[in-house]
Design an enzyme around this catalytic site. Sequence first.
Site, PDB file in Angstrom:
ATOM      1  N   ASP A  14      -7.690  -8.672  -5.051  1.00 27.92           N
ATOM      2  CA  ASP A  14      -7.443  -7.670  -6.080  1.00 27.92           C
ATOM      3  C   ASP A  14      -8.428  -6.510  -5.966  1.00 27.92           C
ATOM      4  O   ASP A  14      -9.635  -6.715  -6.107  1.00 27.92           O
ATOM      5  CB  ASP A  14      -7.592  -8.352  -7.450  1.00 27.92           C
ATOM      6  CG  ASP A  14      -6.892  -7.641  -8.569  1.00 27.92           C
ATOM      7  OD1 ASP A  14      -6.499  -6.482  -8.383  1.00 27.92           O
ATOM      8  OD2 ASP A  14      -6.727  -8.243  -9.638  1.00 27.92           O
ATOM      9  N   ASP A  15      -7.931  -5.306  -5.681  1.00 32.15           N
ATOM     10  CA  ASP A  15      -8.771  -4.095  -5.646  1.00 32.15           C
ATOM     11  C   ASP A  15      -9.770  -4.102  -4.486  1.00 32.15           C
ATOM     12  O   ASP A  15     -10.896  -3.618  -4.643  1.00 32.15           O
ATOM     13  CB  ASP A  15      -9.541  -3.922  -6.967  1.00 32.15           C
ATOM     14  CG  ASP A  15      -8.690  -3.351  -8.077  1.00 32.15           C
ATOM     15  OD1 ASP A  15      -7.451  -3.392  -7.953  1.00 32.15           O
ATOM     16  OD2 ASP A  15      -9.257  -2.891  -9.087  1.00 32.15           O
ATOM     17  N   CYS A  52      -1.946  -2.968  -8.963  1.00 25.80           N
ATOM     18  CA  CYS A  52      -1.858  -4.429  -9.029  1.00 25.80           C
ATOM     19  C   CYS A  52      -0.482  -4.962  -9.418  1.00 25.80           C
ATOM     20  O   CYS A  52       0.175  -5.651  -8.616  1.00 25.80           O
ATOM     21  CB  CYS A  52      -2.928  -4.983  -9.953  1.00 25.80           C
ATOM     22  SG  CYS A  52      -3.220  -4.031 -11.444  1.00 25.80           S
ATOM     23  N   ARG A  56       2.258  -6.776  -6.859  1.00 23.06           N
ATOM     24  CA  ARG A  56       2.593  -8.191  -7.007  1.00 23.06           C
ATOM     25  C   ARG A  56       4.098  -8.381  -7.172  1.00 23.06           C
ATOM     26  O   ARG A  56       4.693  -9.322  -6.622  1.00 23.06           O
ATOM     27  CB  ARG A  56       1.836  -8.770  -8.209  1.00 23.06           C
ATOM     28  CG  ARG A  56       0.374  -8.962  -7.936  1.00 23.06           C
ATOM     29  CD  ARG A  56      -0.508  -8.944  -9.192  1.00 23.06           C
ATOM     30  NE  ARG A  56      -1.835  -8.501  -8.802  1.00 23.06           N
ATOM     31  CZ  ARG A  56      -2.780  -9.300  -8.308  1.00 23.06           C
ATOM     32  NH1 ARG A  56      -2.531 -10.597  -8.198  1.00 23.06           N
ATOM     33  NH2 ARG A  56      -3.936  -8.841  -7.938  1.00 23.06           N
ATOM     34  N   LYS A 109      -4.018 -15.057 -10.499  1.00 26.22           N
ATOM     35  CA  LYS A 109      -3.519 -13.997 -11.377  1.00 26.22           C
ATOM     36  C   LYS A 109      -2.018 -13.800 -11.196  1.00 26.22           C
ATOM     37  O   LYS A 109      -1.539 -13.625 -10.086  1.00 26.22           O
ATOM     38  CB  LYS A 109      -4.286 -12.714 -11.049  1.00 26.22           C
ATOM     39  CG  LYS A 109      -3.758 -11.451 -11.717  1.00 26.22           C
ATOM     40  CD  LYS A 109      -4.640 -10.270 -11.333  1.00 26.22           C
ATOM     41  CE  LYS A 109      -4.049  -8.937 -11.757  1.00 26.22           C
ATOM     42  NZ  LYS A 109      -4.929  -7.800 -11.443  1.00 26.22           N
ATOM     43  N   HIS A 111       0.206 -11.569 -13.777  1.00 27.45           N
ATOM     44  CA  HIS A 111       0.263 -10.145 -14.129  1.00 27.45           C
ATOM     45  C   HIS A 111       1.645  -9.523 -13.930  1.00 27.45           C
ATOM     46  O   HIS A 111       1.773  -8.349 -13.596  1.00 27.45           O
ATOM     47  CB  HIS A 111      -0.786  -9.369 -13.325  1.00 27.45           C
ATOM     48  CG  HIS A 111      -1.253  -8.115 -14.012  1.00 27.45           C
ATOM     49  ND1 HIS A 111      -1.767  -7.033 -13.330  1.00 27.45           N
ATOM     50  CD2 HIS A 111      -1.279  -7.769 -15.323  1.00 27.45           C
ATOM     51  CE1 HIS A 111      -2.106  -6.088 -14.171  1.00 27.45           C
ATOM     52  NE2 HIS A 111      -1.805  -6.501 -15.405  1.00 27.45           N
ATOM     53  N   HIS A 200     -11.888  -7.378  -8.218  1.00 25.82           N
ATOM     54  CA  HIS A 200     -11.601  -6.502  -9.360  1.00 25.82           C
ATOM     55  C   HIS A 200     -12.768  -6.537 -10.353  1.00 25.82           C
ATOM     56  O   HIS A 200     -13.405  -7.581 -10.530  1.00 25.82           O
ATOM     57  CB  HIS A 200     -10.317  -6.995 -10.038  1.00 25.82           C
ATOM     58  CG  HIS A 200      -9.697  -6.026 -10.990  1.00 25.82           C
ATOM     59  ND1 HIS A 200     -10.301  -5.633 -12.164  1.00 25.82           N
ATOM     60  CD2 HIS A 200      -8.498  -5.379 -10.964  1.00 25.82           C
ATOM     61  CE1 HIS A 200      -9.501  -4.797 -12.815  1.00 25.82           C
ATOM     62  NE2 HIS A 200      -8.412  -4.618 -12.098  1.00 25.82           N
ATOM     63  N   ASP A 304      -3.969  -6.065  -2.881  1.00 27.53           N
ATOM     64  CA  ASP A 304      -2.895  -5.451  -3.661  1.00 27.53           C
ATOM     65  C   ASP A 304      -2.991  -3.937  -3.753  1.00 27.53           C
ATOM     66  O   ASP A 304      -2.023  -3.264  -4.098  1.00 27.53           O
ATOM     67  CB  ASP A 304      -2.820  -6.055  -5.063  1.00 27.53           C
ATOM     68  CG  ASP A 304      -4.030  -5.762  -5.928  1.00 27.53           C
ATOM     69  OD1 ASP A 304      -5.042  -5.242  -5.410  1.00 27.53           O
ATOM     70  OD2 ASP A 304      -3.991  -6.075  -7.135  1.00 27.53           O
ATOM     71  N   ASN A 305      -4.138  -3.358  -3.464  1.00 28.99           N
ATOM     72  CA  ASN A 305      -4.300  -1.902  -3.425  1.00 28.99           C
ATOM     73  C   ASN A 305      -5.642  -1.586  -2.802  1.00 28.99           C
ATOM     74  O   ASN A 305      -6.409  -2.488  -2.471  1.00 28.99           O
ATOM     75  CB  ASN A 305      -4.179  -1.264  -4.815  1.00 28.99           C
ATOM     76  CG  ASN A 305      -4.970  -1.943  -5.902  1.00 28.99           C
ATOM     77  OD1 ASN A 305      -4.392  -2.540  -6.815  1.00 28.99           O
ATOM     78  ND2 ASN A 305      -6.287  -1.891  -5.837  1.00 28.99           N
ATOM     79  N   LYS A 372      -7.171   3.361  -5.015  1.00 30.91           N
ATOM     80  CA  LYS A 372      -6.150   2.739  -5.862  1.00 30.91           C
ATOM     81  C   LYS A 372      -5.509   3.813  -6.741  1.00 30.91           C
ATOM     82  O   LYS A 372      -6.191   4.710  -7.231  1.00 30.91           O
ATOM     83  CB  LYS A 372      -6.833   1.677  -6.729  1.00 30.91           C
ATOM     84  CG  LYS A 372      -6.006   1.089  -7.852  1.00 30.91           C
ATOM     85  CD  LYS A 372      -6.884   0.125  -8.639  1.00 30.91           C
ATOM     86  CE  LYS A 372      -6.155  -0.459  -9.850  1.00 30.91           C
ATOM     87  NZ  LYS A 372      -7.031  -1.397 -10.600  1.00 30.91           N
TER      88      LYS A 372
END
Length: 536
Positions: A14-15, A52, A56, A109, A111, A200, A304-305, A372
């Site tokens: 994540d991130d 995110c 996903r 996660k 989300h 993240h 994810d980014n 991002k």
Amino acid sequence: MTRSTPNIVLILVDDMGFSDIGCYGGEVETPNLDALAANGAMLTQFYNTARCSPSRASLMTGLHPHQTGIGILNYDDAPDGYPGNLNDRCVTIAEALQPAGYRSYVSGKWHMAGDIHNPTDAWPTRRGFEKFFGTLEGAGSFFRTRTLTRGETNVEDETLDPDFYYTDAISDNAVRFIEDHRAEHADDPFFLYVAYTAPHWPLHALEEDVKKYLGRFDAGWDALREERLERLIASGIISENWPLTDRDPRVPAWDDVEHKEWEGIRMAVYAAQLDRMDQGVGRIVGELKEQGIFDDSIVIFLSDNGGCAEEMPIETAREFVTTYVTFDAETSDGREVRPGNDPSIVPGTEDTYATYGRSWANLSNTPFREYKHWIHEGGIATPFIVSWPAGLGTDPTLRTQPHQLTDVMSTLLDVAGVDYPTEYPGREPLPAEGVSMMPTLREGATDEDRMLFWEHEGNCGVRRGALKLVKKYGLDWELYDMVEDRTELHDIAAQHPEIVAEFSAAYDEWAARCGVIPRERVLELYARRGSGLPSE
């Protein structure tokens, strides 16, 4: 014996920026990911969807995020905006794999559900996953993790364990799912989705991991960006013809930074978060090897980014945090949580809540521009590692053919021998948008005619072959030759108006077909509820 339907382990972080982990040029010690890459395939031009929830949704369904109902985040702006919820026009990888006898599990996660407290049809347990451990919301404390759920039952009490750390919990439960699968369904293949929240924000890490990186970033972002570029070129991931982008003009020169020690600690905590994630990957791979099923298992890793440039000034930090997450003002032992990026607050512990900010995100995305949220390479380029000894061999391989998130589902269904469902009980699935990556992975096949598309909050992009058309919301289209200039430094739009016209028309057609809501309308929705877009 090689299984005709391989086990699948899909690992998402994540991130995380393009060049943070070791095998993609970074300083973070990631020996387990590096080992997968050294004995598998690395894609140099794989793309996520810049944010995110949309990433996903696209990863899990093989559709563009707007088609799934999740165009921005899991906020409900229906009926005029995105519902922020997986809709009834998509199926997940887990659902699509069921005809081949797969058992599916998720740790981490989710989300992708608007309601993060009450089970709905968008929860993983209602979308083909037999077992779920993780969180429904997008971010939060690694020590006092909110919306922590097992199956459909809230288990936030588990965070009261003084040794609880969310990254470890995700890894532990992933390993447990593999162990349970052997005990309960040893003859069936499995699909395991491992969705870490690291790295993240908030910057929360274990002291033993942080200590490994204290001093590691003291050279500062200017020197470290140059060092990363050298390693990326040496590994063949980046062409020597692509110069490093200039330091973001909003980022000070390292020599001018007043609080260098504090800045170094911020990045040390970020690195520690990734280090702990890699340790978990090692435990997951170790369990596969212990069971003798590693060779017959596909392991995929991506982000994810791009790196996140979101700042958290101490003056507005509490408002910023509560916009996104359920924020606890106290730690589990009653101490006040101090949100914000300020030298008076040393990040890492449970009583802090901070980001690493634009300056270090600029390093994370080396050598690219932006972050991002944006469709320039810094926002959408991700590491992509594939390990499958029985299906791809163990020779280290670099592949340069561009692919994007929609292709992951098509690839996994391909290797499992499953057709994408044209119908599903109670739903009418839209056609798949992706293509299988197996020709790329196995033979290095290329496709110069395929168009890739992106949109997030009015930031747009189109790529075909060597050419990429991209723009920020409200600005003109830019055109780049990605063979000669992947760092996007020389806009050639003025020289090729016919290509701009062709690509922008193709974008408009794609956006209409996929249900992209114009940013102007989204802004009106947020204005009516008294706020800006979540990224603003």
